[in-house]
Design a protein around this motif. Structure first.
Motif, PDB file in Angstrom:
ATOM      1  N   UNK A  87       0.832  -1.208   0.000  1.00 50.42           N
ATOM      2  CA  UNK A  87       0.000   0.000   0.000  1.00 50.42           C
ATOM      3  C   UNK A  87       0.866   1.257   0.000  1.00 50.42           C
ATOM      4  N   UNK A  88       0.535   2.180  -0.925  1.00 49.33           N
ATOM      5  CA  UNK A  88       1.150   3.503  -0.950  1.00 49.33           C
ATOM      6  C   UNK A  88       0.236   4.444  -0.174  1.00 49.33           C
ATOM      7  N   UNK A  89       0.841   5.391   0.535  1.00 49.84           N
ATOM      8  CA  UNK A  89       0.049   6.327   1.345  1.00 49.84           C
ATOM      9  C   UNK A  89       0.378   7.751   0.941  1.00 49.84           C
ATOM     10  N   UNK A  90      -0.662   8.540   0.716  1.00 51.66           N
ATOM     11  CA  UNK A  90      -0.460   9.968   0.473  1.00 51.66           C
ATOM     12  C   UNK A  90      -0.282  10.641   1.821  1.00 51.66           C
ATOM     13  N   UNK A  91       0.844  11.294   1.984  1.00 52.32           N
ATOM     14  CA  UNK A  91       1.140  11.867   3.300  1.00 52.32           C
ATOM     15  C   UNK A  91       0.351  13.146   3.567  1.00 52.32           C
ATOM     16  N   UNK A  92      -0.331  13.687   2.571  1.00 53.20           N
ATOM     17  CA  UNK A  92      -1.066  14.930   2.799  1.00 53.20           C
ATOM     18  C   UNK A  92      -2.329  14.681   3.617  1.00 53.20           C
ATOM     19  N   UNK A 102      -2.415   1.284  -8.338  1.00 52.81           N
ATOM     20  CA  UNK A 102      -2.664   2.695  -8.039  1.00 52.81           C
ATOM     21  C   UNK A 102      -4.086   3.016  -7.620  1.00 52.81           C
ATOM     22  N   UNK A 103      -4.895   1.984  -7.429  1.00 51.66           N
ATOM     23  CA  UNK A 103      -6.299   2.219  -7.047  1.00 51.66           C
ATOM     24  C   UNK A 103      -6.384   2.653  -5.583  1.00 51.66           C
ATOM     25  N   UNK A 104      -7.167   3.699  -5.336  1.00 50.37           N
ATOM     26  CA  UNK A 104      -7.308   4.222  -3.971  1.00 50.37           C
ATOM     27  C   UNK A 104      -8.353   3.401  -3.213  1.00 50.37           C
ATOM     28  N   UNK A 105      -7.898   2.703  -2.175  1.00 50.64           N
ATOM     29  CA  UNK A 105      -8.785   1.822  -1.418  1.00 50.64           C
ATOM     30  C   UNK A 105      -9.420   2.516  -0.230  1.00 50.64           C
ATOM     31  N   UNK A 106      -8.847   3.641   0.231  1.00 50.39           N
ATOM     32  CA  UNK A 106      -9.479   4.382   1.333  1.00 50.39           C
ATOM     33  C   UNK A 106      -8.913   5.793   1.363  1.00 50.39           C
ATOM     34  N   UNK A 110     -11.127   7.841  -2.398  1.00 51.28           N
ATOM     35  CA  UNK A 110     -11.449   6.415  -2.544  1.00 51.28           C
ATOM     36  C   UNK A 110     -12.203   6.173  -3.854  1.00 51.28           C
ATOM     37  N   UNK A 111     -11.778   5.152  -4.583  1.00 53.63           N
ATOM     38  CA  UNK A 111     -12.408   4.811  -5.852  1.00 53.63           C
ATOM     39  C   UNK A 111     -11.712   5.427  -7.055  1.00 53.63           C
ATOM     40  N   UNK A 112     -10.873   6.430  -6.835  1.00 47.76           N
ATOM     41  CA  UNK A 112     -10.078   6.991  -7.929  1.00 47.76           C
ATOM     42  C   UNK A 112      -8.736   6.262  -7.981  1.00 47.76           C
TER      43      UNK A 112
END
Ligand code: FES
Length: 129
Positions: A87-92, A102-106, A110-112
């Motif tokens: 899992x990659x995490x956006x730190x913002x 690259x699917x956003x799971x949460x 989410x969904x993008x």
């Protein structure tokens, strides 16, 4: 076109393109899990590509979160969830993306998905396809 050191004072344009054949990074420079950000170009052509390796697979994404457009990593090289290397995490704002696609799971987007950059491996280098 060559990559360079990241200057966080300059904006990155999520739709800037990196030319096919551009060398992003040597495979040996990536850990597993591992990721690097490579910045190309100037002005409205400035692009930031995150090259990611997890579970032996290498993928690349435009390093721009679909929520607010910031790069995923606040600290250089800190892309992954410390407890889950898939899992990659956006730190913002904490959005979580599958490193595989690259699917956003949460999180707030989410969904993008992160925009994928097609790459190939050739002579030990990750190259834009
Ligand atoms: S900018 Fe990535 S979660 Fe808000």
């Amino acid at each position: 076109m060559t990559g360079g050191v990241k200057d966080r004072s300059q904006p990155v344009y999520p739709f800037a393109r990196v030319a096919p054949g551009t060398v992003l990074v040597a495979v040996d420079e990536l850990g597993d899990p591992g990721a690097v950000s490579v910045v190309f170009g100037e002005g409205i052509m400035r692009a930031d590509v995150a090259v990611v390796r997890s579970g032996g697979r290498i993928r690349a994404f435009v390093n721009s979160c679909p929520h607010a457009g910031t790069p995923l990593e606040t600290f250089d090289g800190r892309f992954f969830d410390e407890a889950d290397p898939t899992i990659l995490v956006c730190s913002t704002h904490g959005a979580r993306f599958r490193a595989d696609d690259g699917y956003c799971v949460s999180g707030p987007c989410q969904g993008l998905s992160l925009r994928a950059v097609a790459v190939r491996i050739e002579d030990g280098k990750v190259i834009v396809a």
